[in-house]
Design an enzyme around this catalytic site. Structure first.
Site, PDB file in Angstrom:
ATOM      1  N   HIS A 231       0.788  -1.237   0.000  1.00  8.62           N
ATOM      2  CA  HIS A 231       0.000   0.000   0.000  1.00  8.62           C
ATOM      3  C   HIS A 231       0.820   1.287   0.000  1.00  8.62           C
ATOM      4  CE1 HIS A 231       0.811  -0.001   4.337  1.00  8.62           C
ATOM      5  NE2 HIS A 231       0.583   1.300   4.282  1.00  8.62           N
TER       6      HIS A 231
HETATM    7  C1  UD1 Z   1      -2.166   5.911   5.278  1.00 11.81           C
HETATM    8  C2  UD1 Z   1      -0.924   6.464   5.958  1.00 11.81           C
HETATM    9  C3  UD1 Z   1       0.151   5.392   5.980  1.00 11.81           C
HETATM   10  C4  UD1 Z   1      -0.352   4.123   6.615  1.00 11.81           C
HETATM   11  C5  UD1 Z   1      -1.645   3.680   5.943  1.00 11.81           C
HETATM   12  C6  UD1 Z   1      -2.226   2.513   6.689  1.00 11.81           C
HETATM   13  C7  UD1 Z   1      -0.503   8.862   5.665  1.00 11.81           C
HETATM   14  C8  UD1 Z   1       0.280   9.869   4.930  1.00 11.81           C
HETATM   15  N1  UD1 Z   1      -0.399   7.604   5.213  1.00 11.81           N
HETATM   16  O1  UD1 Z   1      -1.825   5.608   3.940  1.00 11.81           O
HETATM   17  O2  UD1 Z   1       1.256   5.854   6.736  1.00 11.81           O
HETATM   18  O3  UD1 Z   1       0.627   3.129   6.456  1.00 11.81           O
HETATM   19  O4  UD1 Z   1      -2.597   4.751   5.979  1.00 11.81           O
HETATM   20  O5  UD1 Z   1      -3.128   1.820   5.916  1.00 11.81           O
HETATM   21  O6  UD1 Z   1      -1.187   9.192   6.594  1.00 11.81           O
HETATM   22  N2  UD1 Z   1      -9.042   4.973   0.531  1.00 11.81           N
HETATM   23  C9  UD1 Z   1     -10.289   4.411   0.370  1.00 11.81           C
HETATM   24  N3  UD1 Z   1     -10.987   4.105   1.494  1.00 11.81           N
HETATM   25  C10 UD1 Z   1     -10.535   4.330   2.743  1.00 11.81           C
HETATM   26  C11 UD1 Z   1      -9.271   4.917   2.900  1.00 11.81           C
HETATM   27  C12 UD1 Z   1      -8.529   5.222   1.790  1.00 11.81           C
HETATM   28  O7  UD1 Z   1     -10.739   4.189  -0.742  1.00 11.81           O
HETATM   29  O8  UD1 Z   1     -11.244   4.019   3.723  1.00 11.81           O
HETATM   30  C13 UD1 Z   1      -8.236   5.268  -0.679  1.00 11.81           C
HETATM   31  C14 UD1 Z   1      -8.481   6.679  -1.232  1.00 11.81           C
HETATM   32  O9  UD1 Z   1      -8.403   6.602  -2.628  1.00 11.81           O
HETATM   33  C15 UD1 Z   1      -7.275   7.434  -0.697  1.00 11.81           C
HETATM   34  C16 UD1 Z   1      -6.178   6.364  -0.701  1.00 11.81           C
HETATM   35  O10 UD1 Z   1      -6.843   5.163  -0.366  1.00 11.81           O
HETATM   36  O11 UD1 Z   1      -6.948   8.538  -1.489  1.00 11.81           O
HETATM   37  C17 UD1 Z   1      -5.067   6.635   0.284  1.00 11.81           C
HETATM   38  O12 UD1 Z   1      -5.594   6.834   1.610  1.00 11.81           O
HETATM   39  P1  UD1 Z   1      -4.773   7.712   2.667  1.00 11.81           P
HETATM   40  O13 UD1 Z   1      -5.388   7.595   4.008  1.00 11.81           O
HETATM   41  O14 UD1 Z   1      -4.540   9.069   2.152  1.00 11.81           O
HETATM   42  O15 UD1 Z   1      -3.348   7.028   2.680  1.00 11.81           O
HETATM   43  P2  UD1 Z   1      -2.961   5.489   2.850  1.00 11.81           P
HETATM   44  O16 UD1 Z   1      -2.274   5.058   1.614  1.00 11.81           O
HETATM   45  O17 UD1 Z   1      -4.119   4.729   3.331  1.00 11.81           O
HETATM   46  N1  UDP Z   2      -4.382  -5.387   8.524  1.00 12.38           N
HETATM   47  C1  UDP Z   2      -5.696  -5.857   8.597  1.00 12.38           C
HETATM   48  N2  UDP Z   2      -6.315  -6.210   7.438  1.00 12.38           N
HETATM   49  C2  UDP Z   2      -5.702  -6.141   6.212  1.00 12.38           C
HETATM   50  C3  UDP Z   2      -4.369  -5.656   6.161  1.00 12.38           C
HETATM   51  C4  UDP Z   2      -3.739  -5.276   7.334  1.00 12.38           C
HETATM   52  O1  UDP Z   2      -6.259  -5.945   9.682  1.00 12.38           O
HETATM   53  O2  UDP Z   2      -6.346  -6.472   5.196  1.00 12.38           O
HETATM   54  C5  UDP Z   2      -3.717  -4.984   9.778  1.00 12.38           C
HETATM   55  C6  UDP Z   2      -2.371  -5.643  10.000  1.00 12.38           C
HETATM   56  O3  UDP Z   2      -2.538  -6.884  10.637  1.00 12.38           O
HETATM   57  C7  UDP Z   2      -1.666  -4.616  10.866  1.00 12.38           C
HETATM   58  C8  UDP Z   2      -2.203  -3.302  10.371  1.00 12.38           C
HETATM   59  O4  UDP Z   2      -3.417  -3.603   9.682  1.00 12.38           O
HETATM   60  O5  UDP Z   2      -2.000  -4.769  12.226  1.00 12.38           O
HETATM   61  C9  UDP Z   2      -1.223  -2.679   9.439  1.00 12.38           C
HETATM   62  O6  UDP Z   2      -1.838  -1.639   8.752  1.00 12.38           O
HETATM   63  P1  UDP Z   2      -1.319  -1.111   7.357  1.00 12.38           P
HETATM   64  O7  UDP Z   2      -0.545  -2.149   6.663  1.00 12.38           O
HETATM   65  O8  UDP Z   2      -2.504  -0.562   6.658  1.00 12.38           O
HETATM   66  O9  UDP Z   2      -0.413   0.136   7.754  1.00 12.38           O
HETATM   67  P2  UDP Z   2       1.058   0.357   8.353  1.00 12.38           P
HETATM   68  O10 UDP Z   2       1.271  -0.570   9.482  1.00 12.38           O
HETATM   69  O11 UDP Z   2       2.009   0.161   7.231  1.00 12.38           O
HETATM   70  O12 UDP Z   2       1.045   1.784   8.754  1.00 12.38           O
END
Ligand code: UD1
Ligand code: UDP
Length: 395
Positions: A231
Protein backbone atom coordinates in the site's frame (compact mmCIF):
# COMPACT_ATOMS: atom_id res chain seq x y z
CA UNK A 1 -6.83 12.06 34.29
CA UNK A 2 -8.43 12.75 30.95
CA UNK A 3 -6.83 11.78 27.62
CA UNK A 4 -7.91 12.47 24.07
CA UNK A 5 -6.86 9.65 21.71
CA UNK A 6 -6.55 10.40 18.00
CA UNK A 7 -7.12 7.59 15.52
CA UNK A 8 -7.76 7.71 11.80
CA UNK A 9 -5.89 5.12 9.75
CA UNK A 10 -6.39 1.35 10.06
CA UNK A 11 -3.26 0.56 12.10
CA UNK A 12 -4.05 3.30 14.62
CA UNK A 13 -7.50 1.90 15.27
CA UNK A 14 -5.90 -1.48 15.97
CA UNK A 15 -3.19 0.02 18.21
CA UNK A 16 -5.77 2.00 20.17
CA UNK A 17 -7.53 -1.27 21.02
CA UNK A 18 -4.59 -2.25 23.24
CA UNK A 19 -4.61 0.99 25.24
CA UNK A 20 -8.40 1.10 25.60
CA UNK A 21 -8.36 -2.52 26.78
CA UNK A 22 -5.69 -1.75 29.40
CA UNK A 23 -7.69 1.28 30.61
CA UNK A 24 -10.82 -0.83 30.90
CA UNK A 25 -9.03 -3.66 32.75
CA UNK A 26 -6.76 -1.68 35.09
CA UNK A 27 -7.52 2.02 35.22
CA UNK A 28 -11.22 2.51 34.54
CA UNK A 29 -11.61 4.60 37.70
CA UNK A 30 -8.52 6.73 37.06
CA UNK A 31 -8.48 7.49 33.33
CA UNK A 32 -11.20 8.91 31.12
CA UNK A 33 -10.49 8.38 27.42
CA UNK A 34 -12.14 10.50 24.73
CA UNK A 35 -11.66 8.94 21.28
CA UNK A 36 -11.47 11.10 18.16
CA UNK A 37 -11.63 9.39 14.75
CA UNK A 38 -10.38 11.75 12.07
CA UNK A 39 -12.11 9.76 9.33
CA UNK A 40 -8.86 9.34 7.35
CA UNK A 41 -9.94 5.73 6.70
CA UNK A 42 -13.67 5.33 6.29
CA UNK A 43 -14.57 2.18 4.29
CA UNK A 44 -16.21 -0.35 6.59
CA UNK A 45 -13.39 -2.84 6.02
CA UNK A 46 -10.76 -0.17 6.83
CA UNK A 47 -12.43 1.16 9.98
CA UNK A 48 -15.78 -0.10 11.32
CA UNK A 49 -14.73 -3.76 11.21
CA UNK A 50 -12.09 -3.13 13.87
CA UNK A 51 -14.55 -1.48 16.25
CA UNK A 52 -16.91 -4.42 15.84
CA UNK A 53 -14.23 -7.03 16.33
CA UNK A 54 -11.70 -5.64 18.81
CA UNK A 55 -14.00 -4.24 21.46
CA UNK A 56 -12.84 -0.64 20.98
CA UNK A 57 -15.17 1.99 22.45
CA UNK A 58 -17.11 3.94 19.79
CA UNK A 59 -15.39 7.22 18.94
CA UNK A 60 -16.78 10.19 20.84
CA UNK A 61 -16.13 12.33 17.75
CA UNK A 62 -15.71 11.59 14.05
CA UNK A 63 -14.30 14.38 11.90
CA UNK A 64 -15.15 12.57 8.63
CA UNK A 65 -12.24 14.23 6.79
CA UNK A 66 -12.01 11.47 4.17
CA UNK A 67 -9.39 11.34 1.44
CA UNK A 68 -7.69 14.43 0.02
CA UNK A 69 -4.20 15.78 -0.71
CA UNK A 70 -1.81 15.83 2.24
CA UNK A 71 -2.32 19.55 2.87
CA UNK A 72 -6.10 19.55 2.62
CA UNK A 73 -6.55 16.36 4.63
CA UNK A 74 -4.18 17.45 7.41
CA UNK A 75 -5.60 20.98 7.57
CA UNK A 76 -9.17 19.70 7.98
CA UNK A 77 -8.00 17.44 10.78
CA UNK A 78 -6.09 20.20 12.59
CA UNK A 79 -9.15 22.43 12.57
CA UNK A 80 -11.43 19.70 13.94
CA UNK A 81 -8.95 18.45 16.55
CA UNK A 82 -8.26 21.97 17.85
CA UNK A 83 -11.98 22.55 18.47
CA UNK A 84 -12.27 19.27 20.38
CA UNK A 85 -9.17 19.92 22.50
CA UNK A 86 -10.45 23.36 23.46
CA UNK A 87 -13.78 21.87 24.45
CA UNK A 88 -12.50 18.75 26.24
CA UNK A 89 -9.44 20.32 27.96
CA UNK A 90 -7.61 16.97 28.29
CA UNK A 91 -4.48 16.38 30.36
CA UNK A 92 -2.82 14.58 27.43
CA UNK A 93 -3.42 13.89 23.77
CA UNK A 94 -2.33 10.38 22.73
CA UNK A 95 -0.97 9.97 19.19
CA UNK A 96 0.03 6.77 17.43
CA UNK A 97 2.61 6.21 14.74
CA UNK A 98 3.19 8.45 11.77
CA UNK A 99 0.12 9.10 9.66
CA UNK A 100 -1.43 12.41 8.69
CA UNK A 101 -3.81 11.95 11.64
CA UNK A 102 -0.74 11.81 13.92
CA UNK A 103 0.72 14.98 12.40
CA UNK A 104 -2.57 16.86 12.67
CA UNK A 105 -2.94 15.90 16.33
CA UNK A 106 0.63 17.01 17.06
CA UNK A 107 0.29 20.41 15.39
CA UNK A 108 -3.14 21.12 16.88
CA UNK A 109 -2.13 20.12 20.42
CA UNK A 110 1.32 21.70 20.54
CA UNK A 111 0.03 25.14 19.54
CA UNK A 112 -2.54 25.24 22.34
CA UNK A 113 -0.22 23.62 24.90
CA UNK A 114 -1.87 20.25 25.33
CA UNK A 115 0.94 17.80 26.27
CA UNK A 116 1.48 15.10 23.65
CA UNK A 117 2.08 11.42 24.32
CA UNK A 118 3.64 9.77 21.27
CA UNK A 119 3.35 6.00 21.07
CA UNK A 120 5.83 4.45 18.60
CA UNK A 121 8.30 7.31 19.02
CA UNK A 122 11.81 7.46 17.57
CA UNK A 123 11.35 5.34 14.48
CA UNK A 124 13.13 6.65 11.42
CA UNK A 125 13.52 5.52 7.81
CA UNK A 126 15.99 8.35 7.08
CA UNK A 127 14.01 8.93 3.90
CA UNK A 128 12.23 12.27 3.97
CA UNK A 129 10.49 11.53 0.67
CA UNK A 130 8.17 9.39 2.80
CA UNK A 131 5.26 11.43 4.17
CA UNK A 132 5.42 9.31 7.32
CA UNK A 133 9.03 10.37 8.04
CA UNK A 134 7.99 14.03 8.17
CA UNK A 135 4.99 13.16 10.35
CA UNK A 136 7.00 11.20 12.90
CA UNK A 137 9.81 13.74 13.19
CA UNK A 138 7.35 16.59 13.78
CA UNK A 139 5.34 14.56 16.26
CA UNK A 140 8.39 13.42 18.26
CA UNK A 141 9.71 16.96 18.50
CA UNK A 142 6.38 18.33 19.77
CA UNK A 143 5.89 15.56 22.35
CA UNK A 144 6.16 15.61 26.13
CA UNK A 145 6.12 11.85 26.77
CA UNK A 146 7.70 9.60 24.13
CA UNK A 147 7.32 5.82 24.20
CA UNK A 148 9.75 4.06 21.94
CA UNK A 149 9.16 0.39 21.10
CA UNK A 150 12.70 -0.55 20.08
CA UNK A 151 16.34 0.05 20.83
CA UNK A 152 16.83 1.60 17.39
CA UNK A 153 14.04 4.08 18.17
CA UNK A 154 15.80 5.11 21.35
CA UNK A 155 19.13 5.56 19.59
CA UNK A 156 17.48 7.74 16.96
CA UNK A 157 16.02 10.01 19.64
CA UNK A 158 19.40 10.25 21.36
CA UNK A 159 21.00 11.26 18.07
CA UNK A 160 18.40 13.99 17.68
CA UNK A 161 19.25 15.49 21.06
CA UNK A 162 16.71 13.91 23.41
CA UNK A 163 18.23 13.43 26.89
CA UNK A 164 18.83 9.68 27.09
CA UNK A 165 20.70 7.91 29.91
CA UNK A 166 23.97 6.24 28.98
CA UNK A 167 23.70 2.48 28.56
CA UNK A 168 19.94 2.54 28.09
CA UNK A 169 18.05 0.34 27.49
CA UNK A 170 19.39 -2.12 30.00
CA UNK A 171 15.95 -3.48 30.83
CA UNK A 172 12.90 -4.53 28.90
CA UNK A 173 11.26 -1.23 29.70
CA UNK A 174 11.81 1.82 31.84
CA UNK A 175 12.61 5.50 31.86
CA UNK A 176 15.27 6.28 29.31
CA UNK A 177 15.58 10.00 30.01
CA UNK A 178 18.58 11.27 31.89
CA UNK A 179 16.58 14.19 33.29
CA UNK A 180 14.30 13.87 36.30
CA UNK A 181 12.57 17.24 35.88
CA UNK A 182 8.85 17.45 35.32
CA UNK A 183 8.42 16.73 31.61
CA UNK A 184 7.28 19.44 29.21
CA UNK A 185 7.44 19.95 25.48
CA UNK A 186 10.82 21.62 26.03
CA UNK A 187 12.00 18.98 28.45
CA UNK A 188 10.44 15.78 27.15
CA UNK A 189 10.67 12.40 28.82
CA UNK A 190 11.51 9.28 26.85
CA UNK A 191 10.60 5.73 27.84
CA UNK A 192 11.77 2.49 26.37
CA UNK A 193 9.05 -0.12 26.33
CA UNK A 194 7.72 -2.89 24.15
CA UNK A 195 5.61 -2.52 21.06
CA UNK A 196 1.90 -2.00 21.59
CA UNK A 197 1.13 -4.07 18.49
CA UNK A 198 2.85 -7.01 20.13
CA UNK A 199 0.36 -6.65 23.01
CA UNK A 200 -2.43 -6.97 20.49
CA UNK A 201 -0.96 -9.83 18.52
CA UNK A 202 -0.50 -11.91 21.66
CA UNK A 203 -3.93 -11.00 22.98
CA UNK A 204 -5.83 -11.77 19.80
CA UNK A 205 -3.82 -14.71 18.43
CA UNK A 206 -5.85 -17.46 20.09
CA UNK A 207 -9.14 -15.66 19.54
CA UNK A 208 -8.31 -15.40 15.83
CA UNK A 209 -8.17 -19.18 15.48
CA UNK A 210 -11.55 -19.62 17.16
CA UNK A 211 -13.45 -16.73 15.64
CA UNK A 212 -12.48 -16.72 11.98
CA UNK A 213 -12.87 -19.18 9.17
CA UNK A 214 -10.83 -17.31 6.56
CA UNK A 215 -8.36 -20.16 6.13
CA UNK A 216 -11.21 -22.54 5.27
CA UNK A 217 -13.04 -19.96 3.13
CA UNK A 218 -9.94 -19.32 1.03
CA UNK A 219 -9.31 -23.06 0.87
CA UNK A 220 -5.67 -22.71 1.90
CA UNK A 221 -5.92 -25.00 4.88
CA UNK A 222 -2.76 -27.09 5.13
CA UNK A 223 -1.37 -25.68 1.90
CA UNK A 224 1.65 -23.37 1.73
CA UNK A 225 0.93 -19.79 0.71
CA UNK A 226 2.62 -16.43 0.68
CA UNK A 227 0.68 -13.61 2.35
CA UNK A 228 1.26 -10.26 0.63
CA UNK A 229 0.20 -6.67 1.31
CA UNK A 230 1.12 -3.55 -0.68
CA UNK A 231 0.00 0.00 0.00
CA UNK A 232 2.95 2.43 0.24
CA UNK A 233 2.58 5.37 -2.10
CA UNK A 234 6.16 4.83 -3.35
CA UNK A 235 5.06 1.41 -4.63
CA UNK A 236 1.48 2.03 -5.72
CA UNK A 237 1.97 5.41 -7.40
CA UNK A 238 4.91 4.47 -9.61
CA UNK A 239 3.94 2.17 -12.51
CA UNK A 240 7.43 0.70 -12.88
CA UNK A 241 7.62 -0.25 -9.19
CA UNK A 242 4.11 -1.63 -9.04
CA UNK A 243 4.82 -3.61 -12.22
CA UNK A 244 8.01 -5.08 -10.74
CA UNK A 245 6.18 -6.15 -7.57
CA UNK A 246 3.27 -7.74 -9.40
CA UNK A 247 5.54 -9.41 -11.96
CA UNK A 248 7.38 -11.03 -9.08
CA UNK A 249 4.07 -12.13 -7.55
CA UNK A 250 3.17 -13.82 -10.85
CA UNK A 251 6.55 -15.57 -10.81
CA UNK A 252 6.24 -16.74 -7.19
CA UNK A 253 2.69 -17.95 -7.82
CA UNK A 254 4.12 -20.62 -10.16
CA UNK A 255 5.59 -22.23 -7.04
CA UNK A 256 3.27 -21.22 -4.24
CA UNK A 257 -0.19 -19.73 -3.74
CA UNK A 258 -0.34 -16.02 -2.92
CA UNK A 259 -3.04 -14.44 -0.73
CA UNK A 260 -3.25 -10.68 -1.19
CA UNK A 261 -5.75 -8.56 0.77
CA UNK A 262 -5.83 -5.37 -1.27
CA UNK A 263 -5.66 -1.93 0.35
CA UNK A 264 -8.15 0.40 -1.41
CA UNK A 265 -5.30 2.60 -2.62
CA UNK A 266 -3.70 -0.39 -4.36
CA UNK A 267 -7.03 -1.68 -5.68
CA UNK A 268 -7.54 1.68 -7.43
CA UNK A 269 -4.01 2.09 -8.75
CA UNK A 270 -3.69 -1.47 -10.07
CA UNK A 271 -6.14 -0.47 -12.75
CA UNK A 272 -4.21 2.60 -13.89
CA UNK A 273 -0.60 1.70 -13.16
CA UNK A 274 -0.34 -1.87 -14.49
CA UNK A 275 -0.62 -2.63 -18.20
CA UNK A 276 -3.61 -4.65 -19.38
CA UNK A 277 -1.63 -7.85 -19.94
CA UNK A 278 -0.29 -7.89 -16.38
CA UNK A 279 -3.72 -7.07 -14.97
CA UNK A 280 -5.21 -10.01 -16.86
CA UNK A 281 -2.48 -12.30 -15.53
CA UNK A 282 -3.02 -11.11 -11.96
CA UNK A 283 -6.80 -11.28 -11.98
CA UNK A 284 -6.88 -14.53 -13.98
CA UNK A 285 -4.26 -16.51 -12.04
CA UNK A 286 -5.87 -19.31 -9.98
CA UNK A 287 -2.89 -19.32 -7.60
CA UNK A 288 -3.33 -15.64 -6.66
CA UNK A 289 -6.18 -14.85 -4.30
CA UNK A 290 -6.88 -11.12 -4.48
CA UNK A 291 -9.30 -10.31 -1.69
CA UNK A 292 -10.69 -7.13 -0.09
CA UNK A 293 -9.04 -5.89 3.14
CA UNK A 294 -9.65 -8.40 5.91
CA UNK A 295 -10.42 -7.89 9.59
CA UNK A 296 -7.58 -7.93 12.14
CA UNK A 297 -8.51 -11.39 13.43
CA UNK A 298 -8.60 -12.70 9.86
CA UNK A 299 -5.25 -11.05 9.18
CA UNK A 300 -3.70 -12.69 12.24
CA UNK A 301 -5.04 -16.07 11.16
CA UNK A 302 -3.61 -15.55 7.65
CA UNK A 303 -0.26 -14.49 9.09
CA UNK A 304 -0.02 -17.46 11.43
CA UNK A 305 -0.66 -19.98 8.66
CA UNK A 306 1.48 -18.34 5.95
CA UNK A 307 4.78 -19.76 4.81
CA UNK A 308 6.23 -16.31 4.18
CA UNK A 309 4.99 -12.72 4.37
CA UNK A 310 5.78 -10.18 1.70
CA UNK A 311 4.85 -6.60 2.51
CA UNK A 312 5.60 -2.89 2.46
CA UNK A 313 3.51 -2.35 5.61
CA UNK A 314 5.15 -1.37 8.88
CA UNK A 315 2.64 -3.30 10.97
CA UNK A 316 2.61 -6.41 8.84
CA UNK A 317 6.42 -6.76 8.74
CA UNK A 318 6.43 -6.78 12.55
CA UNK A 319 3.55 -9.23 12.77
CA UNK A 320 5.51 -11.56 10.46
CA UNK A 321 8.24 -11.48 13.09
CA UNK A 322 5.79 -11.89 16.01
CA UNK A 323 4.46 -15.06 14.38
CA UNK A 324 7.95 -16.27 13.45
CA UNK A 325 7.54 -15.99 9.70
CA UNK A 326 10.23 -14.88 7.25
CA UNK A 327 9.55 -11.52 5.67
CA UNK A 328 10.24 -9.91 2.33
CA UNK A 329 10.11 -6.14 2.76
CA UNK A 330 9.15 -4.37 -0.46
CA UNK A 331 10.98 -1.21 0.47
CA UNK A 332 14.55 0.10 0.23
CA UNK A 333 14.71 0.61 4.00
CA UNK A 334 12.76 -0.04 7.17
CA UNK A 335 12.24 1.68 10.50
CA UNK A 336 12.11 -1.78 12.13
CA UNK A 337 15.80 -2.48 11.47
CA UNK A 338 16.06 -5.23 14.09
CA UNK A 339 13.91 -7.55 11.98
CA UNK A 340 16.42 -7.34 9.13
CA UNK A 341 19.46 -7.43 11.42
CA UNK A 342 18.31 -10.73 12.94
CA UNK A 343 18.12 -12.19 9.43
CA UNK A 344 14.38 -12.81 9.60
CA UNK A 345 13.47 -10.39 6.84
CA UNK A 346 15.16 -9.18 3.68
CA UNK A 347 14.85 -5.72 2.17
CA UNK A 348 14.23 -6.28 -1.53
CA UNK A 349 12.78 -2.92 -2.53
CA UNK A 350 10.50 -3.19 -5.59
CA UNK A 351 13.06 -5.30 -7.43
CA UNK A 352 11.87 -8.47 -9.17
CA UNK A 353 15.24 -10.20 -9.06
CA UNK A 354 15.83 -9.44 -5.36
CA UNK A 355 12.32 -10.56 -4.45
CA UNK A 356 12.82 -13.90 -6.22
CA UNK A 357 16.23 -14.37 -4.58
CA UNK A 358 14.79 -13.63 -1.12
CA UNK A 359 11.99 -16.16 -1.68
CA UNK A 360 14.55 -18.81 -2.67
CA UNK A 361 16.73 -17.95 0.31
CA UNK A 362 13.91 -18.38 2.84
CA UNK A 363 12.54 -21.48 1.14
CA UNK A 364 15.93 -23.18 1.53
CA UNK A 365 16.79 -21.64 4.93
CA UNK A 366 13.66 -20.95 6.95
CA UNK A 367 14.66 -18.83 9.97
CA UNK A 368 14.31 -20.40 13.38
CA UNK A 369 15.55 -17.81 15.89
CA UNK A 370 13.33 -14.83 16.69
CA UNK A 371 14.77 -13.06 19.76
CA UNK A 372 12.29 -11.11 21.93
CA UNK A 373 12.88 -7.58 20.69
CA UNK A 374 9.36 -6.20 20.98
CA UNK A 375 8.78 -6.52 24.72
CA UNK A 376 6.54 -8.94 26.58
CA UNK A 377 3.06 -7.93 25.45
CA UNK A 378 2.38 -5.52 28.34
CA UNK A 379 3.52 -2.23 26.84
CA UNK A 380 0.10 -0.57 27.16
CA UNK A 381 -0.10 -0.99 30.96
CA UNK A 382 3.39 0.44 31.33
CA UNK A 383 2.53 3.50 29.23
CA UNK A 384 -0.61 4.18 31.24
CA UNK A 385 1.30 3.88 34.53
CA UNK A 386 3.83 6.45 33.33
CA UNK A 387 1.12 8.84 32.18
CA UNK A 388 -0.58 8.57 35.56
CA UNK A 389 2.72 9.10 37.42
CA UNK A 390 3.54 12.20 35.42
CA UNK A 391 0.03 13.50 35.80
CA UNK A 392 0.26 13.01 39.57
CA UNK A 393 3.57 14.86 39.73
CA UNK A 394 2.08 17.92 38.05
CA UNK A 395 -1.21 18.06 40.03
C1 UD1 B 1 -2.17 5.91 5.28
C2 UD1 B 1 -0.92 6.46 5.96
C3 UD1 B 1 0.15 5.39 5.98
C4 UD1 B 1 -0.35 4.12 6.62
C5 UD1 B 1 -1.64 3.68 5.94
C6 UD1 B 1 -2.23 2.51 6.69
C7 UD1 B 1 -0.50 8.86 5.66
C8 UD1 B 1 0.28 9.87 4.93
N1 UD1 B 1 -0.40 7.60 5.21
O1 UD1 B 1 -1.83 5.61 3.94
O2 UD1 B 1 1.26 5.85 6.74
O3 UD1 B 1 0.63 3.13 6.46
O4 UD1 B 1 -2.60 4.75 5.98
O5 UD1 B 1 -3.13 1.82 5.92
O6 UD1 B 1 -1.19 9.19 6.59
N2 UD1 B 1 -9.04 4.97 0.53
C9 UD1 B 1 -10.29 4.41 0.37
N3 UD1 B 1 -10.99 4.10 1.49
C10 UD1 B 1 -10.53 4.33 2.74
C11 UD1 B 1 -9.27 4.92 2.90
C12 UD1 B 1 -8.53 5.22 1.79
O7 UD1 B 1 -10.74 4.19 -0.74
O8 UD1 B 1 -11.24 4.02 3.72
C13 UD1 B 1 -8.24 5.27 -0.68
C14 UD1 B 1 -8.48 6.68 -1.23
O9 UD1 B 1 -8.40 6.60 -2.63
C15 UD1 B 1 -7.28 7.43 -0.70
C16 UD1 B 1 -6.18 6.36 -0.70
O10 UD1 B 1 -6.84 5.16 -0.37
O11 UD1 B 1 -6.95 8.54 -1.49
C17 UD1 B 1 -5.07 6.64 0.28
O12 UD1 B 1 -5.59 6.83 1.61
P1 UD1 B 1 -4.77 7.71 2.67
O13 UD1 B 1 -5.39 7.59 4.01
O14 UD1 B 1 -4.54 9.07 2.15
O15 UD1 B 1 -3.35 7.03 2.68
P2 UD1 B 1 -2.96 5.49 2.85
O16 UD1 B 1 -2.27 5.06 1.61
O17 UD1 B 1 -4.12 4.73 3.33
N1 UDP C 1 -4.38 -5.39 8.52
C1 UDP C 1 -5.70 -5.86 8.60
N2 UDP C 1 -6.32 -6.21 7.44
C2 UDP C 1 -5.70 -6.14 6.21
C3 UDP C 1 -4.37 -5.66 6.16
C4 UDP C 1 -3.74 -5.28 7.33
O1 UDP C 1 -6.26 -5.94 9.68
O2 UDP C 1 -6.35 -6.47 5.20
C5 UDP C 1 -3.72 -4.98 9.78
C6 UDP C 1 -2.37 -5.64 10.00
O3 UDP C 1 -2.54 -6.88 10.64
C7 UDP C 1 -1.67 -4.62 10.87
C8 UDP C 1 -2.20 -3.30 10.37
O4 UDP C 1 -3.42 -3.60 9.68
O5 UDP C 1 -2.00 -4.77 12.23
C9 UDP C 1 -1.22 -2.68 9.44
O6 UDP C 1 -1.84 -1.64 8.75
P1 UDP C 1 -1.32 -1.11 7.36
O7 UDP C 1 -0.54 -2.15 6.66
O8 UDP C 1 -2.50 -0.56 6.66
O9 UDP C 1 -0.41 0.14 7.75
P2 UDP C 1 1.06 0.36 8.35
O10 UDP C 1 1.27 -0.57 9.48
O11 UDP C 1 2.01 0.16 7.23
O12 UDP C 1 1.04 1.78 8.75
Amino acid sequence: MKIVTIIGARPQIIKAAALSRAIKCHYANKIKEVIVHTGQHYDDNMSQVFFDELDIPRPDYNLHVGSASHGVQTARMIEGIEDILLKEQPDYIVLYGDTNSTLAGAVAAAKIHVPIVHIEAGLRSFNKAMPEEINRIVCDHCSTLLFTPTKAGLENLKREGFPIKEGCPSTLRGTASSTTDIPTIDNPKVYHCGDIMYDNSLHFAEVAEEKTDIIERLEVNGQPYILATIHRDTNTDHPERLTAIFSSIIKLSEECQVVLPLHPRTAKLLKTNLDEHLQKQIFGCPNIKLIPPVSFLEMIALERHAQLIMTDSGGVQKEAYFFKKPGIILRPETEWVEIVETGNAILTDADEERITQAWKHFKDNPPTLFPEIFGDGHAAEFMLEQMLDNFASTH
